[in-house]
Design a protein around this motif. Structure first.
Motif: not given
Length: 68
Positions: A40, A43-44, A46-48, A50-51
């Motif tokens: 988790q 994933d968090t 990676q999302r940050e 990408l954003a």
């Protein structure tokens, strides 16, 4: 001799208690939960990332559009 017996039995009891606690950290459910938490967090992150990257690209494109 009784004080040594009491001290020895108390020491054994604490040793058994703490050995059980250390084994609990190595149990399958404990390891699985730690892997899930780590996944988790990955994933968090990676999302940050990408954003953040998409915001930078959008800003760069808007700057390019304004220059034209």
């Amino acid at each position: 001799m009784k004080p040594y017996l009491i001290f020895g039995s108390t020491l054994c009891a604490f040793t058994l208690l703490f050995s059980q606690l250390s084994q609990a950290e190595e149990s399958a459910s404990f390891v699985a939960r730690n892997e899930q938490v780590q996944q988790q967090a990955n994933d968090t992150a990676q999302r940050e990332a990408l954003a953040k990257h998409s915001r930078a690209v959008s800003k760069q494109q808007s700057d390019t559009t304004k220059d034209s």
